[in-house]
Design a protein around this motif. Structure first.
Motif, PDB file in Angstrom:
ATOM      1  N   GLU A   1       0.833  -1.205   0.000  1.00  0.00           N
ATOM      2  CA  GLU A   1       0.000   0.000   0.000  1.00  0.00           C
ATOM      3  C   GLU A   1       0.867   1.255   0.000  1.00  0.00           C
ATOM      4  O   GLU A   1       0.590   2.226  -0.711  1.00  0.00           O
ATOM      5  CB  GLU A   1      -0.935  -0.011   1.211  1.00  0.00           C
ATOM      6  CG  GLU A   1      -2.025  -1.071   1.139  1.00  0.00           C
ATOM      7  CD  GLU A   1      -2.833  -1.134   2.429  1.00  0.00           C
ATOM      8  OE1 GLU A   1      -2.556  -0.320   3.340  1.00  0.00           O
ATOM      9  OE2 GLU A   1      -3.731  -1.988   2.511  1.00  0.00           O
ATOM     10  N   ALA A   2       1.917   1.249   0.851  1.00  0.00           N
ATOM     11  CA  ALA A   2       2.796   2.419   0.936  1.00  0.00           C
ATOM     12  C   ALA A   2       3.520   2.647  -0.394  1.00  0.00           C
ATOM     13  O   ALA A   2       3.661   3.793  -0.840  1.00  0.00           O
ATOM     14  CB  ALA A   2       3.800   2.230   2.075  1.00  0.00           C
ATOM     15  N   TYR A   3       3.955   1.574  -1.023  1.00  0.00           N
ATOM     16  CA  TYR A   3       4.671   1.712  -2.307  1.00  0.00           C
ATOM     17  C   TYR A   3       3.740   2.221  -3.408  1.00  0.00           C
ATOM     18  O   TYR A   3       4.108   3.117  -4.188  1.00  0.00           O
ATOM     19  CB  TYR A   3       5.285   0.374  -2.696  1.00  0.00           C
ATOM     20  CG  TYR A   3       6.037   0.401  -3.998  1.00  0.00           C
ATOM     21  CD1 TYR A   3       7.177   1.202  -4.148  1.00  0.00           C
ATOM     22  CD2 TYR A   3       5.610  -0.354  -5.097  1.00  0.00           C
ATOM     23  CE1 TYR A   3       7.867   1.233  -5.353  1.00  0.00           C
ATOM     24  CE2 TYR A   3       6.308  -0.324  -6.296  1.00  0.00           C
ATOM     25  CZ  TYR A   3       7.435   0.471  -6.422  1.00  0.00           C
ATOM     26  OH  TYR A   3       8.112   0.513  -7.613  1.00  0.00           O
TER      27      TYR A   3
ATOM     28  N   ARG B   1       6.857   7.374   1.070  1.00  0.00           N
ATOM     29  CA  ARG B   1       8.231   7.004   1.418  1.00  0.00           C
ATOM     30  C   ARG B   1       8.428   6.893   2.942  1.00  0.00           C
ATOM     31  O   ARG B   1       9.067   5.956   3.427  1.00  0.00           O
ATOM     32  CB  ARG B   1       9.204   8.031   0.839  1.00  0.00           C
ATOM     33  CG  ARG B   1      10.663   7.698   1.138  1.00  0.00           C
ATOM     34  CD  ARG B   1      11.622   8.761   0.652  1.00  0.00           C
ATOM     35  NE  ARG B   1      12.972   8.307   0.924  1.00  0.00           N
ATOM     36  CZ  ARG B   1      13.704   7.602   0.078  1.00  0.00           C
ATOM     37  NH1 ARG B   1      13.228   7.273  -1.104  1.00  0.00           N
ATOM     38  NH2 ARG B   1      14.944   7.224   0.409  1.00  0.00           N
ATOM     39  N   THR B   2       7.862   7.842   3.674  1.00  0.00           N
ATOM     40  CA  THR B   2       8.045   7.850   5.133  1.00  0.00           C
ATOM     41  C   THR B   2       7.499   6.575   5.755  1.00  0.00           C
ATOM     42  O   THR B   2       8.106   6.000   6.667  1.00  0.00           O
ATOM     43  CB  THR B   2       7.361   9.076   5.748  1.00  0.00           C
ATOM     44  OG1 THR B   2       7.923  10.262   5.189  1.00  0.00           O
ATOM     45  CG2 THR B   2       7.553   9.097   7.256  1.00  0.00           C
ATOM     46  N   GLN B   3       6.349   6.113   5.252  1.00  0.00           N
ATOM     47  CA  GLN B   3       5.767   4.877   5.786  1.00  0.00           C
ATOM     48  C   GLN B   3       6.650   3.686   5.479  1.00  0.00           C
ATOM     49  O   GLN B   3       6.840   2.797   6.330  1.00  0.00           O
ATOM     50  CB  GLN B   3       4.364   4.673   5.217  1.00  0.00           C
ATOM     51  CG  GLN B   3       3.633   3.476   5.838  1.00  0.00           C
ATOM     52  CD  GLN B   3       2.217   3.328   5.316  1.00  0.00           C
ATOM     53  OE1 GLN B   3       1.725   4.189   4.569  1.00  0.00           O
ATOM     54  NE2 GLN B   3       1.553   2.249   5.691  1.00  0.00           N
ATOM     55  N   LEU B   4       7.206   3.640   4.258  1.00  0.00           N
ATOM     56  CA  LEU B   4       8.108   2.550   3.910  1.00  0.00           C
ATOM     57  C   LEU B   4       9.355   2.561   4.807  1.00  0.00           C
ATOM     58  O   LEU B   4       9.816   1.513   5.264  1.00  0.00           O
ATOM     59  CB  LEU B   4       8.533   2.666   2.444  1.00  0.00           C
ATOM     60  CG  LEU B   4       7.719   1.897   1.405  1.00  0.00           C
ATOM     61  CD1 LEU B   4       8.261   2.151   0.015  1.00  0.00           C
ATOM     62  CD2 LEU B   4       7.712   0.405   1.723  1.00  0.00           C
ATOM     63  N   GLU B   5       9.908   3.742   5.038  1.00  0.00           N
ATOM     64  CA  GLU B   5      11.079   3.850   5.912  1.00  0.00           C
ATOM     65  C   GLU B   5      10.750   3.347   7.317  1.00  0.00           C
ATOM     66  O   GLU B   5      11.535   2.607   7.933  1.00  0.00           O
ATOM     67  CB  GLU B   5      11.556   5.300   5.970  1.00  0.00           C
ATOM     68  CG  GLU B   5      12.179   5.791   4.677  1.00  0.00           C
ATOM     69  CD  GLU B   5      12.563   7.263   4.747  1.00  0.00           C
ATOM     70  OE1 GLU B   5      12.133   7.931   5.716  1.00  0.00           O
ATOM     71  OE2 GLU B   5      13.277   7.744   3.850  1.00  0.00           O
ATOM     72  N   THR B   6       9.573   3.739   7.826  1.00  0.00           N
ATOM     73  CA  THR B   6       9.169   3.310   9.183  1.00  0.00           C
ATOM     74  C   THR B   6       9.039   1.792   9.258  1.00  0.00           C
ATOM     75  O   THR B   6       9.487   1.157  10.224  1.00  0.00           O
ATOM     76  CB  THR B   6       7.837   3.979   9.560  1.00  0.00           C
ATOM     77  OG1 THR B   6       7.995   5.397   9.519  1.00  0.00           O
ATOM     78  CG2 THR B   6       7.410   3.561  10.963  1.00  0.00           C
ATOM     79  N   LEU B   7       8.426   1.186   8.229  1.00  0.00           N
ATOM     80  CA  LEU B   7       8.267  -0.267   8.216  1.00  0.00           C
ATOM     81  C   LEU B   7       9.624  -0.967   8.166  1.00  0.00           C
ATOM     82  O   LEU B   7       9.841  -1.983   8.846  1.00  0.00           O
ATOM     83  CB  LEU B   7       7.404  -0.684   7.022  1.00  0.00           C
ATOM     84  CG  LEU B   7       5.907  -0.310   7.101  1.00  0.00           C
ATOM     85  CD1 LEU B   7       5.243  -0.473   5.745  1.00  0.00           C
ATOM     86  CD2 LEU B   7       5.221  -1.179   8.155  1.00  0.00           C
TER      87      LEU B   7
END
Length: 284
Positions: free
Chosen positions: A155-157, A162-168
Motif C-alpha cells: 500500500e505504501a509503495y 516514502r516515510t511509511q516505507l522507511e518506518t516499516l
C-alpha cells in the motif's frame, strides 16, 4: 547551503558545544577535588589534635554511666525512687562526603557521519520485500504477521508514501543508513544522550559542592583559619577545654564509685547527672 551541509554544520556545532560543556564539568570537578582535599587535610589535623581526648572523654562517660546505673539500682533496692541517667553517646569523629564516580558517556557511532544519497522508493520496496516476505517465515504465526506487513508495504509503495516505507523497514530491523542514506539522526540522538549525561553529572558535582561548603567541618575550618591568621591558637583552646572536661569526669567518676546508696548525697548526685546528660543530649 544544501541539506547535507546544514546537517554537518549543525552536528559540528553541537559537538563543539558538548566539548565546551565537558571542559566546564571537568573544571568544576577539579575545583571540588581541590576543596575536598583541603578540607580532608583539616579534618585529619582536627582528629590528630583532638581525637585522643574525645576518646578518653567518651571512655570516662561510659564508666560514669555504669557507676550511676549501679547507684540507681542500689537506691531502688533500698526503697528510694531513683531514675537512671540517659546513656552517653559516643563522639562521632567527622567525615566528609566524597564525589561519586561518574558513568562513562555512551559510545559514539563508530562510522562517524555517513551522508549518502537516499535510496529510491523502488530500492526501499525491494529491501522491505526481502525482510518481510511471507515465504521467509518459519511458523504459521510468523507467516501471518509477514502477510500483514507486506500488505502495508504494498500500500505504501503504491501510494508512494516514502516515510511509511522507511518506518516499516526500520521496525523490521533494517540499518538506518540503508533506509535514509545517512546516520545524522543517530548522531543527534547520541549527542542528546551525551548532553543529558554531562548536564546530570554537573548537577551532581554542584550539589556536592554546596553540601561540602555547608558541612560543619568546612565552617569550623574557615573559623579556625581566620583565628589563626590573627595570631590566635583555637586548637589549643579546644584541647584545654577537653582536658578540663576530662578532669571533671574523673572527679565525678571517683565520687560516683564511692557514694553509698542512701538518701541525700546519692540522690543529689544522680539528679545532677540526669540534668547534665539531658542537656548534653539536647545539644547534640
Amino acid at each position: 547551503m544544501n541539506n547535507s551541509a546544514l546537517s554537518r554544520h549543525g552536528l559540528a556545532r553541537r559537538r563543539a558545544q558538548l566539548q565546551d560543556l565537558q571542559r566546564y564539568l571537568h573544571s568544576q570537578e577539579d575545583e571540588f577535588r581541590e576543596l575536598h582535599g583541603k578540607l580532608r587535610a583539616f579534618v585529619d589535623r582536627y582528629v590528630e589534635t583532638l581525637g585522643s581526648a574525645y576518646l578518653e572523654l567518651d571512655a570516662l562517660e561510659s564508666q560514669l554511666h555504669t557507676a550511676t546505673q549501679y547507684l540507681a539500682e542500689a537506691l531502688r533496692r533500698n526503697g528510694i525512687s531513683a531514675r537512671t541517667p540517659c546513656a552517653p553517646q559516643a563522639t562521632a569523629l567527622p567525615t566528609i562526603p566524597f564525589l561519586p564516580a561518574t558513568a562513562p558517556l555512551p559510545p559514539e557511532p563508530a562510522v562517524g557521519l555517513v551522508d549518502l544519497p537516499p535510496p529510491s522508493l523502488k530500492t526501499l520496496y525491494r529491501r522491505a520485500a526481502m525482510r518481510l516476505h511471507p515465504d521467509f517465515a518459519d511458523t504459521e504465526q510468523e507467516r501471518q504477521r509477514r502477510e500483514q506487513a507486506m500488505m502495508a508495504v504494498n500500500e505504501a509503495y503504491a501510494a508512494e508514501r516514502r516515510t511509511q516505507l522507511e518506518t516499516l523497514l526500520l521496525a523490521a530491523g533494517e540499518d538506518p543508513v540503508k533506509v535514509t542514506g545517512g546516520n545524522a539522526d543517530a548522531l543527534r540522538a547520541w549527542l542528546s544522550r551525551c548532553e543529558t549525561a554531562v548536564q546530570g553529572r554537573l548537577r551532581v558535582v554542584q550539589a556536592h559542592r554546596v553540601a561540602l561548603e555547608a558541612h560543619p567541618m568546612h565552617q569550623l575550618w574557615q573559623a579556625i583559619t581566620r583565628a589563626e591568621s590573627m595570631g590566635l591558637a583555637p586548637f589549643s583552646v579546644m584541647v584545654n577545654r577537653l582536658h578540663s572536661q576530662i578532669a571533671e569526669r574523673r572527679q565525678e567518676l571517683y565520687i560516683g564509685q564511692r557514694l553509698q546508696p542512701e538518701p541525700g548525697l546519692a540522690e543529689d548526685f544522680l539528679r545532677r547527672r540526669i540534668e547534665r546528660m539531658g542537656a548534653h543530649v539536647g545539644s547534640r
